[in-house]
Design an enzyme around this catalytic site. Structure first.
Site, mmCIF file in Angstrom:
data_model
loop_
_atom_site.group_PDB
_atom_site.id
_atom_site.type_symbol
_atom_site.label_atom_id
_atom_site.label_comp_id
_atom_site.label_asym_id
_atom_site.label_seq_id
_atom_site.Cartn_x
_atom_site.Cartn_y
_atom_site.Cartn_z
ATOM 1 N N CYS A 98 0.850 -1.184 0.000
ATOM 2 C CA CYS A 98 0.000 0.000 0.000
ATOM 3 C C CYS A 98 0.891 1.241 0.000
ATOM 4 C CB CYS A 98 -0.897 -0.013 1.231
ATOM 5 S SG CYS A 98 -1.894 1.481 1.423
ATOM 6 N N CYS A 103 -8.074 -5.729 -9.742
ATOM 7 C CA CYS A 103 -7.659 -4.670 -10.664
ATOM 8 C C CYS A 103 -7.305 -3.445 -9.818
ATOM 9 C CB CYS A 103 -8.815 -4.382 -11.617
ATOM 10 S SG CYS A 103 -8.387 -3.296 -12.976
#
Length: 167
Positions: A80, A151
């Site tokens: 992240c 995605c």
């Protein structure tokens, strides 16, 4: 004619009433959840680039085929960009042809899903488990063994080359 006009007015009014919920960003809906890493908007804006902030904190989507991570093929970990939690192993990355980095499986305990009904569509939004950052969406048209396609926005990710965790 009166009945048709009444029907159309009622339909328009009900559509307008639903509009705020449809336009509310997925991350704004998820903001009510509590995450380990919680920062103010000012702190997120200091930590992230304006483009990363738009994606991670406002559920924006980067243009397809613009992320360098789409062409990243080395072994390593995708984390992240907001809190550096490892999210995906390069061993699960595949070329979906969609223009965004795609994976068939996240690392264990890395992401959470939230219902996203924005813009009149029903999708599963993918959030970082630790900071709640918007990563992208998951679809059921991916390859085996999971049949899933995570995605992801490249702006929501960082890449660290090295040994890739097992899939």
């Amino acid at each position: 004619m009166y009945h048709r006009r009444h029907f159309l007015n009622t339909l328009a009014a009900s559509s307008l009433a639903a509009l705020p919920g449809m336009l509310l960003t997925p991350t704004a809906r998820a903001a009510k959840a509590t995450f380990e890493v919680t920062l103010s908007d000012a702190e997120w804006k200091k930590r992230l680039s304006p483009q990363q902030y738009a994606v991670l904190r406002q559920a924006d989507t980067e243009a397809p085929f613009t992320s360098p991570l789409n062409k990243e093929h080395r072994a390593g970990v995708f984390s992240c960009a907001g809190c550096q939690l490892p999210l995906f192993s390069s061993a699960t990355k595949f070329d979906s042809g969609t223009g965004w980095p795609s994976f068939w499986k996240p690392l264990d305990n890395a992401v959470v899903k939230a219902a996203d009904n924005s813009f009149g569509m029903s999708r599963d939004e993918v959030l970082c488990r630790r900071c709640g950052g918007h990563l992208g969406h998951v679809f059921d048209d991916g390859p085996k063994p999971t049949g899933l396609r995570y995605c992801m926005n490249g702006l929501a990710l960082s890449f660290t080359p090295g040994a890739a965790p097992a899939a």
